[in-house]
Design a protein around this motif. Structure first.
Motif, PDB file in Angstrom:
ATOM      1  N   ARG A  27       0.825  -1.213   0.000  1.00 22.32           N
ATOM      2  CA  ARG A  27       0.000   0.000   0.000  1.00 22.32           C
ATOM      3  C   ARG A  27       0.860   1.264   0.000  1.00 22.32           C
ATOM      4  NH1 ARG A  27      -5.310  -1.822   1.470  1.00 22.32           N
ATOM      5  NH2 ARG A  27      -6.003   0.241   0.971  1.00 22.32           N
ATOM      6  N   SER A 208      -5.763 -11.150   2.297  1.00 22.75           N
ATOM      7  CA  SER A 208      -5.756 -10.350   3.527  1.00 22.75           C
ATOM      8  C   SER A 208      -6.573 -10.982   4.642  1.00 22.75           C
ATOM      9  CB  SER A 208      -6.295  -8.959   3.232  1.00 22.75           C
ATOM     10  OG  SER A 208      -5.555  -8.385   2.177  1.00 22.75           O
ATOM     11  N   HIS A 320       1.951  -5.895   6.544  1.00 21.89           N
ATOM     12  CA  HIS A 320       0.665  -5.592   5.927  1.00 21.89           C
ATOM     13  C   HIS A 320       0.785  -4.150   5.441  1.00 21.89           C
ATOM     14  CE1 HIS A 320      -4.055  -5.975   6.150  1.00 21.89           C
ATOM     15  NE2 HIS A 320      -3.568  -6.165   4.928  1.00 21.89           N
TER      16      HIS A 320
END
Ligand code: CP3
Length: 344
Positions: A27, A208, A320
């Motif tokens: 991300r 996820s 993450h």
């Protein structure tokens, strides 16, 4: 295809010896960047995804600022259900919002397996434009959600801590659940093949929500479909499989034909190496909230992380996605620490 100048990431995926491991951040194209927020203020989420000029600009923003060793195309995993005729909105402060979630076999009647070029051609245009802008400097990663993670949103209709409705659907209507998972899988395979044809150098599968399943259910509802995707893609492009909370499946994942496996921060490097047999490239696993530590502490911890994974067969990343409120200088320290890495 002409050669990419900084090929650290591709070499790590092949398991070659490198001077230092490559680095990127899940991300990385996102809300912690002021230049991203400027574009976000002007265009809604799917307009940003669907406009190649915007998607390619957002993809390159973190590269310009930090110089990661790979770019990841700005898009979202939920463009796939959208193309399958499942409506998806992105609501400010709520996130994904599906007005008409899938709850029964009847709801599957409206789901289609789309023709990729007409429904998701904008993604391929964004890839081509991004590749042009990257000018062979670094590789470009394409991605998709795992079928299970996409099912979670299709059934729950929004984000959730436990995706209880999605799990209930799987356990009470397994036949319908598997039909949907297979439709998502089939769509994802053609989608990722189109991405490869458009020029991505590697693909990552984001599972996820895999860690919400028991080890047994994980194989049945998630991994089986991930493996189909890997089988279909692995001869064309390196595949990275990331399952958050899925350390229990690492042994099976290591034998899947994936080039690398993503690891989250709850699994130690030592345990991840042990579970995967020590041969496959691993990616991860800095706790994203650890980026709140001061830059000097981040640098120390990144060094320790590289030492524990080892510099080879390793891609530095977070465990993450990066959080929206991380100070930009802390993200910079993370990347710098890797570039400054020297073995002792
Ligand atoms: O990594 C990158 O920089 C590329 C861009 C990217 C986005 N989404 C952009 C995005 C990637 C790889 C994704 C994947 C994605 N999307 C996942 C898997 C990875 C993960 O974090 O678990 C999931 C589960 C989604 C679904 C999704 N999209 C959620 C839950 C949300 C809202 C919550 C959140 O994290 O913001 C989105 C919206 C979204 N996708 C944003 C961005 C930058 C933020 C909203 C916005 O920009 O308006």
């Amino acid at each position: 295809m002409s050669k990419i100048k900084n090929d650290l990431f591709l070499r790590a995926l092949k398991g070659e010896t490198v001077q230092r491991p490559p680095v990127w951040m899940m991300r990385q194209a996102g809300r912690y960047l002021p230049e991203f927020m400027e574009i976000k203020a002007k265009y809604d989420f799917f307009t940003r995804c669907q406009t190649p000029e915007l998607a390619s600009e957002i993809t390159i923003q973190p590269i310009r600022r930090f110089g990661m060793d790979a770019a990841i195309l700005f898009s979202d995993i939920l463009v796939v259900p959208q193309a399958m005729n499942i409506e998806v909105e992105m609501k400010p402060d709520i996130g994904p919002w599906l007005p008409d979630p899938i709850r029964s076999a009847d709801d599957l009647d409206r789901v289609i397996i789309p023709e990729i070029e007409s429904s998701l051609g904008y993604v391929m245009d964004a890839i081509k434009m991004t590749k042009d802008k990257l000018n062979h400097e670094i590789p470009l990663i394409g991605f998709a959600g795992s079928p299970w993670t996409i099912l979670c949103y299709c059934v729950q209709g929004r984000g959730s801590k436990n995706f209880d409705k999605a799990k209930e659907f799987c356990f009470t209507q397994p036949h319908a659940a598997h039909a949907l998972l297979q439709q998502i899988t089939t769509t994802t395979i053609s989608y990722l093949k189109a991405k490869v044809a458009a020029g991505v150098d590697a693909v990552q599968l984001f599972d996820s929500w895999g860690g919400l399943l028991s080890p047994e259910d994980y194989q049945v509802f998630s991994w089986k479909y991930m493996q189909q995707i890997i089988d279909a893609l692995k001869s064309q492009v390196p595949v990275i499989a990331f399952g958050k909370g899925c350390w229990f499946a690492l042994d099976v994942m290591a034998r899947s034909g994936a080039s690398a496996l993503g690891i989250d921060w709850t699994c130690s490097a030592r345990n991840a190496r042990y579970l995967t047999g020590g041969q496959i490239t691993l990616q991860g696993n800095f706790d994203p909230t650890r980026l709140f530590s001061p830059p000097s502490e981040i640098k120390k911890q990144v060094k320790l992380m590289i030492d524990s994974f080892g510099k080879d067969r390793y891609i530095v990343n977070l465990g993450h996605g990066i959080l929206p409120n991380i100070p930009v200088e802390n993200a910079a320290a993370f990347v710098e620490a890797v570039k400054e890495y020297k073995e002792e």
